[in-house]
Design a protein around this motif. Sequence first.
Motif, short mmCIF file in Angstrom:
data_model
loop_
_atom_site.label_atom_id
_atom_site.label_comp_id
_atom_site.label_asym_id
_atom_site.label_seq_id
_atom_site.Cartn_x
_atom_site.Cartn_y
_atom_site.Cartn_z
N ARG A 142 0.86 -1.18 0.00
CA ARG A 142 0.00 0.00 0.00
C ARG A 142 0.89 1.24 0.00
O ARG A 142 1.53 1.54 1.01
CB ARG A 142 -0.91 0.01 1.22
N PRO A 143 0.96 1.95 -1.11
CA PRO A 143 1.86 3.10 -1.20
C PRO A 143 1.65 4.13 -0.09
O PRO A 143 2.62 4.70 0.41
CB PRO A 143 1.53 3.69 -2.57
N GLY A 144 0.41 4.34 0.32
CA GLY A 144 0.14 5.32 1.36
C GLY A 144 0.40 4.81 2.76
O GLY A 144 0.34 5.58 3.73
N ASP A 145 0.71 3.54 2.90
CA ASP A 145 0.94 2.93 4.22
C ASP A 145 2.09 1.94 4.12
O ASP A 145 1.89 0.72 4.15
CB ASP A 145 -0.34 2.23 4.70
N PRO A 146 3.33 2.45 3.98
CA PRO A 146 4.48 1.55 3.77
C PRO A 146 4.76 0.63 4.96
O PRO A 146 5.52 -0.33 4.80
CB PRO A 146 5.64 2.51 3.53
N GLU A 147 4.16 0.88 6.11
CA GLU A 147 4.36 0.01 7.27
C GLU A 147 3.21 -0.98 7.45
O GLU A 147 3.15 -1.69 8.47
CB GLU A 147 4.48 0.87 8.55
N TRP A 148 2.31 -1.05 6.50
CA TRP A 148 1.19 -1.99 6.55
C TRP A 148 1.68 -3.40 6.85
O TRP A 148 2.58 -3.91 6.19
CB TRP A 148 0.44 -1.96 5.22
N LEU A 157 16.27 1.97 -6.18
CA LEU A 157 15.09 1.75 -5.35
C LEU A 157 14.35 3.05 -5.08
O LEU A 157 13.12 3.08 -5.08
CB LEU A 157 15.47 1.07 -4.04
N TYR A 158 15.07 4.15 -4.84
CA TYR A 158 14.39 5.43 -4.64
C TYR A 158 13.53 5.77 -5.85
O TYR A 158 12.40 6.26 -5.71
CB TYR A 158 15.41 6.57 -4.44
N ALA A 159 14.07 5.55 -7.04
CA ALA A 159 13.31 5.83 -8.25
C ALA A 159 12.03 5.00 -8.30
O ALA A 159 10.96 5.49 -8.66
CB ALA A 159 14.17 5.57 -9.48
N ALA A 160 12.14 3.71 -7.91
CA ALA A 160 10.96 2.85 -7.88
C ALA A 160 9.97 3.28 -6.80
O ALA A 160 8.75 3.26 -7.02
CB ALA A 160 11.39 1.40 -7.65
N LEU A 161 10.48 3.67 -5.64
CA LEU A 161 9.60 4.12 -4.56
C LEU A 161 8.87 5.41 -4.93
O LEU A 161 7.71 5.60 -4.57
CB LEU A 161 10.41 4.32 -3.27
N MET A 162 9.55 6.29 -5.66
CA MET A 162 8.87 7.50 -6.16
C MET A 162 7.80 7.13 -7.18
O MET A 162 6.68 7.65 -7.14
CB MET A 162 9.88 8.45 -6.81
N GLU A 163 8.16 6.25 -8.10
CA GLU A 163 7.21 5.83 -9.13
C GLU A 163 5.99 5.16 -8.50
O GLU A 163 4.87 5.32 -8.99
CB GLU A 163 7.90 4.88 -10.11
N ALA A 164 6.19 4.46 -7.38
CA ALA A 164 5.09 3.78 -6.69
C ALA A 164 4.29 4.71 -5.79
O ALA A 164 3.25 4.30 -5.26
CB ALA A 164 5.65 2.62 -5.86
N GLY A 165 4.74 5.94 -5.61
CA GLY A 165 4.03 6.88 -4.76
C GLY A 165 4.35 6.75 -3.29
O GLY A 165 3.66 7.33 -2.44
N ILE A 166 5.40 6.01 -2.96
CA ILE A 166 5.80 5.86 -1.56
C ILE A 166 6.67 7.03 -1.13
O ILE A 166 6.58 7.51 0.01
CB ILE A 166 6.53 4.51 -1.37
N LEU A 167 7.51 7.51 -2.02
CA LEU A 167 8.30 8.72 -1.81
C LEU A 167 7.77 9.82 -2.74
O LEU A 167 7.45 9.53 -3.90
CB LEU A 167 9.77 8.49 -2.13
N SER A 179 18.76 14.68 3.66
CA SER A 179 17.87 14.04 2.70
C SER A 179 17.38 12.71 3.23
O SER A 179 18.08 12.03 3.99
CB SER A 179 18.60 13.83 1.37
N ARG A 180 16.17 12.32 2.81
CA ARG A 180 15.68 10.99 3.14
C ARG A 180 16.19 9.95 2.14
O ARG A 180 15.82 8.78 2.23
CB ARG A 180 14.14 10.99 3.14
N TYR A 185 16.10 6.12 7.36
CA TYR A 185 15.89 7.38 6.66
C TYR A 185 14.69 7.36 5.72
O TYR A 185 14.02 8.38 5.54
CB TYR A 185 17.13 7.75 5.82
N THR A 186 14.43 6.23 5.08
CA THR A 186 13.60 6.22 3.89
C THR A 186 12.36 5.35 4.04
O THR A 186 12.48 4.13 4.26
CB THR A 186 14.42 5.69 2.69
N PRO A 187 11.16 5.91 3.89
CA PRO A 187 9.95 5.08 3.86
C PRO A 187 10.05 4.04 2.73
O PRO A 187 10.47 4.36 1.62
CB PRO A 187 8.84 6.09 3.56
N GLY A 188 9.68 2.82 3.03
CA GLY A 188 9.72 1.76 2.03
C GLY A 188 11.05 1.04 1.95
O GLY A 188 11.15 0.01 1.27
#
Length: 283
Positions: free
Chosen positions: A58-64, A81-91, A104-105, A114-117
């Motif tokens: 769940r992009p809006g709840d990375p700790e689900w 991975l940051y690029a993928a997390l941005m594309e997924a809406g997590i970052l 920076s995160r 540092y980084t969600p996801g």
Amino acid sequence: MPQGATATMSNVSLDRRAWNIRRKALLMGEVQGQGYIGQALGVADVLAVSYFHALNHRPGDPEWQGRDRFLLSIGHYAIALYAALMEAGILPEEELETYGMDDSRMPMSGMAAYTPGMEITGGSLGHGLGIGVGMALGLRQKGSDAFVYNLMSDGELGEGSTWEAAMSAAHHDLSNLICIVDFNDQQADGPSTKMLCSEPLDAKWEAFGWYVQRVDGNDIPALVAAFDRARTLSEKQPRVIICDTRMCKGVPFLEDREITHFVRVEPEEWAKALDVLEQGKPQ
């Protein structure tokens, strides 16, 4: 599409997702003027299939709690991975220009704090699979049906800890563990197969009790089929997908460089790389 992912993700082709990941990685590399961009371009297809086809998240709840866990054993692949997390809406994509900067995160090497996801801090290579074994055991004990994915490099095949973890996973029949090996045949000192050759790799994993698939890691339909097979296999054993990828995929003038582990990109070449990538933009 796994039920935990947002429905809107299915509206964009996997080819376009992979292209978007490559573009975001190049933009981040341009911010710092450096980065492990060769790996990011090469593994973009694997990440696109992971986040937009296979992973339950769940992009809006990375700790689900019900999420599949995606472990980046290779911390220096963080830009990918940051690029993928941005594309997924997590970052948020607005943070792209902060890559590698103070506070920076998105530090240049991935750090979970540092980084969600970002599930684990990847650093010294060879530890991701062992952590994945522990996570898979823990999730099974909880009665969870979540999968643990561990993305590792071919260089990590030279680490004894990787094979200790592989043996342990098979011993415990960890059918909820999927290892993804990015086999780009590059290490800091030269081709992986010349540093410490791991071939015949398929046979080695099979001997350790794993279900093995080897695919072209830049062939999205082949990756989709491999991930689907790994998820639906009925046998009680861990699964590995060996992905043969091409460093700097999508930017031919970088693909042709002799040294691509930490590919040197001159200041004026970032814009050129983005222009070349644009020419191959999928629908």
